[in-house]
Motif scaffolding. Structure first.
Motif, PDB file in Angstrom:
ATOM      1  N   ILE A  19       0.852  -1.197   0.000  1.00 12.27           N
ATOM      2  CA  ILE A  19       0.000   0.000   0.000  1.00 12.27           C
ATOM      3  C   ILE A  19       0.887   1.245   0.000  1.00 12.27           C
ATOM      4  O   ILE A  19       0.644   2.189  -0.754  1.00 12.27           O
ATOM      5  CB  ILE A  19      -0.961   0.000   1.218  1.00 12.27           C
ATOM      6  CG1 ILE A  19      -2.026  -1.099   1.042  1.00 12.27           C
ATOM      7  CG2 ILE A  19      -1.639   1.363   1.374  1.00 12.27           C
ATOM      8  CD1 ILE A  19      -2.904  -1.313   2.237  1.00 12.27           C
ATOM      9  N   ALA A  20       1.963   1.205   0.807  1.00  8.87           N
ATOM     10  CA  ALA A  20       2.887   2.351   0.858  1.00  8.87           C
ATOM     11  C   ALA A  20       3.497   2.612  -0.516  1.00  8.87           C
ATOM     12  O   ALA A  20       3.764   3.748  -0.890  1.00  8.87           O
ATOM     13  CB  ALA A  20       3.984   2.090   1.888  1.00  8.87           C
ATOM     14  N   ALA A  21       3.712   1.552  -1.282  1.00 16.54           N
ATOM     15  CA  ALA A  21       4.299   1.699  -2.615  1.00 16.54           C
ATOM     16  C   ALA A  21       3.230   1.958  -3.677  1.00 16.54           C
ATOM     17  O   ALA A  21       3.523   1.937  -4.873  1.00 16.54           O
ATOM     18  CB  ALA A  21       5.096   0.442  -2.967  1.00 16.54           C
ATOM     19  N   LEU A  24      -1.107  -1.530  -4.010  1.00 19.55           N
ATOM     20  CA  LEU A  24      -2.426  -2.064  -3.647  1.00 19.55           C
ATOM     21  C   LEU A  24      -3.332  -0.891  -3.363  1.00 19.55           C
ATOM     22  O   LEU A  24      -2.910   0.121  -2.802  1.00 19.55           O
ATOM     23  CB  LEU A  24      -2.330  -2.953  -2.394  1.00 19.55           C
ATOM     24  CG  LEU A  24      -1.822  -4.369  -2.567  1.00 19.55           C
ATOM     25  CD1 LEU A  24      -1.830  -5.089  -1.215  1.00 19.55           C
ATOM     26  CD2 LEU A  24      -2.658  -5.160  -3.576  1.00 19.55           C
ATOM     27  N   GLU A  25      -4.598  -1.028  -3.779  1.00 17.84           N
ATOM     28  CA  GLU A  25      -5.562   0.022  -3.484  1.00 17.84           C
ATOM     29  C   GLU A  25      -6.848  -0.628  -2.984  1.00 17.84           C
ATOM     30  O   GLU A  25      -7.125  -1.790  -3.297  1.00 17.84           O
ATOM     31  CB  GLU A  25      -5.825   0.879  -4.722  1.00 17.84           C
ATOM     32  CG  GLU A  25      -6.298   0.075  -5.918  1.00 17.84           C
ATOM     33  CD  GLU A  25      -6.378   0.886  -7.205  1.00 17.84           C
ATOM     34  OE1 GLU A  25      -5.953   2.061  -7.208  1.00 17.84           O
ATOM     35  OE2 GLU A  25      -6.879   0.346  -8.184  1.00 17.84           O
ATOM     36  N   GLU A  26      -7.618   0.123  -2.220  1.00 12.22           N
ATOM     37  CA  GLU A  26      -8.861  -0.428  -1.702  1.00 12.22           C
ATOM     38  C   GLU A  26      -9.874  -0.543  -2.819  1.00 12.22           C
ATOM     39  O   GLU A  26      -9.981   0.320  -3.678  1.00 12.22           O
ATOM     40  CB  GLU A  26      -9.404   0.460  -0.577  1.00 12.22           C
ATOM     41  CG  GLU A  26      -8.504   0.424   0.642  1.00 12.22           C
ATOM     42  CD  GLU A  26      -9.171   1.024   1.875  1.00 12.22           C
ATOM     43  OE1 GLU A  26     -10.332   1.461   1.761  1.00 12.22           O
ATOM     44  OE2 GLU A  26      -8.526   1.027   2.921  1.00 12.22           O
ATOM     45  N   THR A  39     -12.252  -5.167   4.058  1.00 11.00           N
ATOM     46  CA  THR A  39     -11.973  -4.292   2.922  1.00 11.00           C
ATOM     47  C   THR A  39     -11.214  -5.099   1.871  1.00 11.00           C
ATOM     48  O   THR A  39     -10.231  -5.755   2.203  1.00 11.00           O
ATOM     49  CB  THR A  39     -11.090  -3.114   3.373  1.00 11.00           C
ATOM     50  OG1 THR A  39     -11.763  -2.435   4.403  1.00 11.00           O
ATOM     51  CG2 THR A  39     -10.820  -2.165   2.223  1.00 11.00           C
ATOM     52  N   LEU A  40     -11.696  -5.077   0.647  1.00 11.43           N
ATOM     53  CA  LEU A  40     -10.994  -5.798  -0.425  1.00 11.43           C
ATOM     54  C   LEU A  40      -9.879  -4.917  -0.978  1.00 11.43           C
ATOM     55  O   LEU A  40     -10.033  -3.713  -1.117  1.00 11.43           O
ATOM     56  CB  LEU A  40     -11.957  -6.166  -1.548  1.00 11.43           C
ATOM     57  CG  LEU A  40     -13.051  -7.160  -1.208  1.00 11.43           C
ATOM     58  CD1 LEU A  40     -13.863  -7.482  -2.446  1.00 11.43           C
ATOM     59  CD2 LEU A  40     -12.457  -8.444  -0.635  1.00 11.43           C
ATOM     60  N   ASN A  44      -2.908  -2.451  -8.072  1.00 10.53           N
ATOM     61  CA  ASN A  44      -2.995  -1.235  -8.881  1.00 10.53           C
ATOM     62  C   ASN A  44      -2.005  -1.335 -10.047  1.00 10.53           C
ATOM     63  O   ASN A  44      -0.859  -0.896  -9.939  1.00 10.53           O
ATOM     64  CB  ASN A  44      -2.688  -0.021  -7.998  1.00 10.53           C
ATOM     65  CG  ASN A  44      -2.729   1.269  -8.788  1.00 10.53           C
ATOM     66  OD1 ASN A  44      -3.247   1.306  -9.905  1.00 10.53           O
ATOM     67  ND2 ASN A  44      -2.181   2.330  -8.205  1.00 10.53           N
ATOM     68  N   SER A  45      -2.456  -1.930 -11.149  1.00  9.56           N
ATOM     69  CA  SER A  45      -1.534  -2.211 -12.257  1.00  9.56           C
ATOM     70  C   SER A  45      -1.083  -0.943 -12.972  1.00  9.56           C
ATOM     71  O   SER A  45      -0.167  -0.963 -13.775  1.00  9.56           O
ATOM     72  CB  SER A  45      -2.175  -3.177 -13.256  1.00  9.56           C
ATOM     73  OG  SER A  45      -3.314  -2.590 -13.834  1.00  9.56           O
TER      74      SER A  45
END
Ligand SMILES: [Zn+2]
Length: 378
Positions: A19-21, A24-26, A39-40, A44-45
């Protein structure tokens, strides 16, 4: 998490890192199994892009893809690999910038670079090692040509890269041999969906395995040894034998076209080449027991007559248990697999835990969170 087998803390730390990078996004709410709905998270391609470079002997293709290897832009251009690394890689850089601009991206968006080259490469350093058809490239640090992108750069021989591309096209985690029959012959070894490179990066160099020539002649290979597989059955050998039989051909493409038109003497040569390649593959099947063998490269485009010879030898000489469910096919997308594989190699390296860790630390540093850590290339 139930599927990963890792502890809750390990998974949670890795997710925080991703997430920090911004990887990944919600993505909405999942089904509750009792308490608060989870939360799924989704990948984040579009958090960045990679450059995929497919270097051939006479042409280069450069693609920009997102982090799921979706091609956003691609440009090809003729080159002569014998012009050497400085000239050729300057051309690659020009094409890369053109492709990035056309995709609406900048060099800062590039997360990693993957390069396939037509010769042996020491994978850990990205340096070609005495490549027979790439004069001037020995020991050249290919990653240094992409320093402006300040990201990891991975270079490997074209057969390994194509093998990775074939896996991407098929989306599988099987054990597969991807055999390229062009001027020479090479093999990419896929174990559980990943490229197996061996100790120095030369695994799969099957072109120089010794074989018995069908006519009992001795042929000296370009490596100096006698009766190597590619000296007997590669595209160069086919051209030599076709000319000796009075067939006027100058390229393997012309040869493949003649086979497609049903030229009897060419068909017989291609089938014989298939049989010789098949005897080597039969040994490899006994040793490695793959799910599939995928044939690619210019000569593989001959299709049926080559496959007929290969199947005859492989099914005739492999142990029944290894051959029972073995599938031997020709690649569905031989032109795409080099670019796709280079993209997948770059993405695989980029998503490697250490790279993401460095990236998230660099982002924190940019935001003034932590003084430590930088994002570095190799
Ligand atoms: Zn040889």
């Amino acid at each position: 998490m139930a599927l990963t087998g890792a502890s809750r803390n390990t998974v949670s730390a890795r997710v925080d890192q991703l997430i920090a990078a911004n990887l990944l996004e919600e993505g909405g709410r999942g089904w509750s199994t009792g308490g608060r709905p989870p939360t799924l998270l989704r990948f984040n391609s579009r958090a960045g892009c990679v450059l995929a470079v497919d270097l051939g002997v006479t042409s280069v293709d450069v693609a920009v893809t997102d982090l799921s290897a979706q091609i956003l832009q691609t440009i090809g251009h003729p080159i002569d690999i014998a012009d050497g690394p400085d000239l050729v890689l300057a051309e690659v850089d020009r094409l890369a910038q053109e492709a990035l601009a056309a995709a609406g991206l900048t060099p800062a968006d590039v997360c990693a670079v993957g390069v396939g080259v037509p010769g042996p490469v020491e994978f850990s350093t990205g340096r070609p090692f005495h490549p027979p058809i790439m004069p001037g490239w020995h020991d050249y640090p290919i990653p240094s040509a992409f320093a402006r992108y300040e990201c990891p750069v991975y270079a490997d021989n074209d057969v390994n890269v194509m093998a990775l591309g074939e896996m991407g096209i098929a989306g599988s985690d099987e054990d597969v041999l991807v055999v390229k029959v062009g001027t020479g012959i090479g093999c990419g070894i896929i174990v559980d969906g990943r490229v197996y490179r061996g100790a120095q990066g030369s695994a799969g160099d099957i072109g120089h395995i010794s074989v018995t020539p069908p006519d009992g002649q001795t042929v000296i290979c370009r490596c100096g040894n006698e009766n190597c597989l590619e000296a007997i059955a590669g595209g160069g050998a086919l051209l030599r034998d076709a000319r000796a039989a009075g067939v006027p051909v100058s390229t393997t493409r012309e040869l493949v076209e003649l086979a497609a038109r049903g030229d009897g003497s060419v068909l017989e040569l291609v089938r014989n080449s298939g049989r010789t390649i098949g005897t080597v593959l039969a040994s490899l099947v006994n040793f490695f027991n793959p799910h599939r063998i995928v044939m690619t490269g210019g000569v593989a485009q001959a299709g049926a007559p080559l496959l007929a010879g290969i199947r005859e030898a492989v099914y005739g000489r492999s142990m029944p248990l290894a051959a029972r469910a073995l599938d031997i096919t020709v690649s569905d997308a031989p032109d795409l697999s080099g670019r796709l594989g280079a993209a997948l190699m770059a993405i695989e390296g980029f998503l490697d835990e250490d790279s993401v860790h460095q990236l998230s630390r660099a982002d924190e540093q940019a935001a003034g969170v932590s003084p430590a850590g930088t994002r570095t290339g190799r």
